[in-house]
Every structure is written in C-alpha cells, then in structure tokens.
Motif scaffolding. Structure first.
Motif, mmCIF file in Angstrom:
data_model
loop_
_atom_site.group_PDB
_atom_site.id
_atom_site.type_symbol
_atom_site.label_atom_id
_atom_site.label_comp_id
_atom_site.label_asym_id
_atom_site.label_seq_id
_atom_site.Cartn_x
_atom_site.Cartn_y
_atom_site.Cartn_z
ATOM 1 N N GLU A 65 0.827 -1.215 0.000
ATOM 2 C CA GLU A 65 0.000 0.000 0.000
ATOM 3 C C GLU A 65 0.855 1.255 0.000
ATOM 4 O O GLU A 65 0.562 2.219 -0.709
ATOM 5 N N VAL A 66 1.907 1.253 0.799
ATOM 6 C CA VAL A 66 2.800 2.409 0.865
ATOM 7 C C VAL A 66 3.494 2.601 -0.488
ATOM 8 O O VAL A 66 3.574 3.728 -0.996
ATOM 9 N N ALA A 67 3.970 1.512 -1.076
ATOM 10 C CA ALA A 67 4.634 1.596 -2.380
ATOM 11 C C ALA A 67 3.679 2.162 -3.430
ATOM 12 O O ALA A 67 4.069 3.034 -4.221
ATOM 13 N N GLU A 68 2.459 1.690 -3.431
ATOM 14 C CA GLU A 68 1.474 2.191 -4.398
ATOM 15 C C GLU A 68 1.255 3.692 -4.210
ATOM 16 O O GLU A 68 1.209 4.454 -5.172
ATOM 17 N N ASP A 69 1.125 4.114 -2.967
ATOM 18 C CA ASP A 69 0.926 5.529 -2.676
ATOM 19 C C ASP A 69 2.105 6.368 -3.165
ATOM 20 O O ASP A 69 1.923 7.499 -3.634
ATOM 21 N N LEU A 70 3.300 5.824 -3.089
ATOM 22 C CA LEU A 70 4.509 6.545 -3.490
ATOM 23 C C LEU A 70 4.823 6.404 -4.984
ATOM 24 O O LEU A 70 5.749 7.044 -5.487
ATOM 25 N N GLY A 71 4.095 5.549 -5.695
ATOM 26 C CA GLY A 71 4.320 5.363 -7.123
ATOM 27 C C GLY A 71 5.566 4.579 -7.459
ATOM 28 O O GLY A 71 6.191 4.791 -8.499
ATOM 29 N N VAL A 72 5.925 3.645 -6.561
ATOM 30 C CA VAL A 72 7.106 2.811 -6.777
ATOM 31 C C VAL A 72 6.732 1.345 -6.545
ATOM 32 O O VAL A 72 5.651 1.046 -6.054
ATOM 33 N N ASP A 73 7.639 0.446 -6.890
ATOM 34 C CA ASP A 73 7.410 -0.961 -6.579
ATOM 35 C C ASP A 73 7.904 -1.254 -5.164
ATOM 36 O O ASP A 73 8.605 -0.443 -4.554
ATOM 37 N N VAL A 74 7.514 -2.399 -4.637
ATOM 38 C CA VAL A 74 7.862 -2.753 -3.259
ATOM 39 C C VAL A 74 9.376 -2.890 -3.092
ATOM 40 O O VAL A 74 9.921 -2.485 -2.063
ATOM 41 N N ALA A 75 10.065 -3.404 -4.090
ATOM 42 C CA ALA A 75 11.524 -3.546 -3.988
ATOM 43 C C ALA A 75 12.203 -2.184 -3.819
ATOM 44 O O ALA A 75 13.150 -2.047 -3.038
ATOM 45 N N THR A 76 11.715 -1.181 -4.510
ATOM 46 C CA THR A 76 12.290 0.161 -4.391
ATOM 47 C C THR A 76 11.987 0.750 -3.025
ATOM 48 O O THR A 76 12.849 1.381 -2.402
ATOM 49 N N LEU A 77 10.778 0.540 -2.533
ATOM 50 C CA LEU A 77 10.434 1.002 -1.190
ATOM 51 C C LEU A 77 11.331 0.332 -0.148
ATOM 52 O O LEU A 77 11.857 0.992 0.749
ATOM 53 N N ARG A 78 11.532 -0.969 -0.281
ATOM 54 C CA ARG A 78 12.407 -1.674 0.663
ATOM 55 C C ARG A 78 13.831 -1.123 0.609
ATOM 56 O O ARG A 78 14.479 -0.952 1.639
ATOM 57 N N ALA A 79 14.312 -0.844 -0.600
ATOM 58 C CA ALA A 79 15.658 -0.280 -0.740
ATOM 59 C C ALA A 79 15.748 1.078 -0.050
ATOM 60 O O ALA A 79 16.745 1.384 0.610
ATOM 61 N N ARG A 80 14.698 1.873 -0.173
ATOM 62 C CA ARG A 80 14.703 3.194 0.481
ATOM 63 C C ARG A 80 14.731 3.034 1.998
ATOM 64 O O ARG A 80 15.475 3.716 2.696
#
Length: 139
Positions: free
Chosen positions: A105-120
């Motif tokens: 859900e957070v990744a979708e809100d930020l317009g990124v994939d989950v892997a990119t969110l995890r990297a951040r």
C-alpha cells in the motif's frame, strides 16, 4: 539540505540524456543498461510504477559507470539505494508510512514498486530514521 519539492522524474531525465536510447523488449530482465551501445533495454510488460523504478535504476548506473565484475553485487546495492532515494523523498515517505504498515500500500501511494520502497527503507541514514520516528501520527 531540505528535500526537493518536485520529485525526481526519471523519464524527463532520460529524455535529457541524449547519449542513451530506450529499447523495449518482450523478454529478458526487467531492464539493463548496455554501456557500449548506450541502450537501456526494458521489458515491455511492466506496470508503469515498475518501469519508472527500472529507468531510475539504469540512469543511476549511467552516472556511476561500469564496474569490474567482482564489484557488481556492491554496485547493485548502491545503485538500488540511490535510485530509491531519488524516487522517494523523505517527506513523502514519512507521510505514506503514517497511514499504512503494509509495504504494498505504501509503495502504491509513493508510485514505486515494493523492492524500491524496501531499498529506500534499508538505505535510510541515521538522521533520516530519527526524522521519521519524530513524525506526528495522524489522528
């Protein structure tokens, strides 16, 4: 240094880099940069948010240049973290994680994939972590 107000746009950045050419393909990896030809090859059948992340990743590779094979794992990690940092400003991350504990859900809100969110999240500096923990929770 404060976060930028306008998020980094990897598509606009790609358009400015006239030495690079985007080539869509139907198979292979999600994306890769061929340094010798200046081609970013990307798989066609990806959702928009995922292709945005892949382009960002390959643009950071372009900036950093090629590395010897033995440095590839370390370089991939550094590129992942840098692309994620550019795609997800800290203030946006702080707002997004306040409303949901679920990474998809957070990744979708930020317009990124989950892997990119995890990297951040994995690449947060100590100062960024402190700033996130001090963010007020919405009522």
């Amino acid at each position: 240094m404060p976060e930028s107000v306008t998020p980094w746009n990897p598509w606009a950045e790609l358009a400015r880099r006239t030495h690079l050419r985007l080539v869509w393909t139907d198979r292979g990896r999600r994306g890769c940069l061929e340094f010798a030809t200046g081609e970013i090859r990307m798989r066609r059948a990806m959702p928009r948010h995922e292709s945005r992340c892949v382009v960002a990743h390959e643009l950071v590779h372009d900036e950093r240049g090629g590395v010897p094979r033995w440095l590839v794992p370390r370089e991939e990690r550094a590129v992942r973290h840098e692309a994620a940092r550019r795609l997800i400003p800290l203030d946006d991350l702080a707002c997004a994680v306040q409303w949901s504990p679920h990474l998809p859900e957070v990744a979708e809100d930020l317009g990124v994939d989950v892997a990119t969110l995890r990297a951040r999240l994995c690449g947060l500096t100590a100062d960024e972590r402190r700033r996130l923990t001090r963010c007020p929770r919405p009522d």
